[in-house]
Design a protein around this motif. Structure first.
Motif, short mmCIF file in Angstrom:
data_model
loop_
_atom_site.label_atom_id
_atom_site.label_comp_id
_atom_site.label_asym_id
_atom_site.label_seq_id
_atom_site.Cartn_x
_atom_site.Cartn_y
_atom_site.Cartn_z
N SER A 65 0.78 -0.74 0.13
CA SER A 65 0.03 -0.09 0.11
C SER A 65 0.91 1.23 -0.31
CB SER A 65 -0.56 -0.06 0.87
OG SER A 65 -0.01 -0.23 2.69
N TYR A 66 0.18 2.76 0.01
CA TYR A 66 0.90 3.81 0.04
C TYR A 66 1.12 4.05 1.52
CZ TYR A 66 0.81 3.68 -4.97
OH TYR A 66 0.71 3.61 -6.38
N ILE A 67 2.78 3.43 1.57
CA ILE A 67 2.49 4.93 3.29
C ILE A 67 3.74 5.71 2.67
CG2 ILE A 67 4.19 4.09 5.07
CD1 ILE A 67 2.82 1.44 4.81
N GLU A 68 3.77 6.81 3.61
CA GLU A 68 4.27 7.69 3.11
C GLU A 68 5.61 7.97 1.78
OE1 GLU A 68 7.33 7.81 6.83
OE2 GLU A 68 5.46 7.20 8.30
N GLY A 69 4.66 8.46 0.52
CA GLY A 69 4.56 8.56 -0.12
C GLY A 69 5.81 7.01 -1.31
N ASN A 70 6.52 6.06 -0.61
CA ASN A 70 6.28 4.95 -1.01
C ASN A 70 5.29 3.71 -0.69
OD1 ASN A 70 9.46 5.73 -0.81
ND2 ASN A 70 8.99 4.69 1.08
N TYR A 71 5.32 2.89 -2.87
CA TYR A 71 4.37 1.89 -2.67
C TYR A 71 5.25 0.80 -1.60
CZ TYR A 71 1.53 -1.17 -4.66
OH TYR A 71 0.35 -2.71 -4.44
#
Length: 74
Positions: free
Chosen positions: A45-51
């Motif tokens: 999932s997307y977390i702080e700009g990262n997938y």
């Protein structure tokens, strides 16, 4: 597949972080590690700009697979 591997602190232990080129590579590597028997901590999932997705490794450590994407997409 190209990747960059780094280690970072993780809760009570260490985290091995594998940066790959795309969201699809994150998904492919997650499937490969699930099929190898690793325990999923959280699905991609997307977390702080990262997938990213994460596996537990022992009681204290983790393995994250992620990519940095400027927008939600491909």
């Amino acid at each position: 597949m190209n990747g960059v591997i780094k280690t970072k602190a993780y809760k009570t232990g260490k985290c091995l972080v594998i940066y790959v080129d795309s969201k699809s590579k994150v998904n492919e590597l997650m499937i490969d590690l699930m099929e190898a028997g690793f325990t999923v901590n959280y699905e991609p999932s997307y977390i702080e700009g990262n997938y990213e997705g994460c596996f537990l490794y022992g009681d204290e450590n983790a393995i994250k697979i992620c990519c940095k994407e400027g927008k939600r997409g491909g």
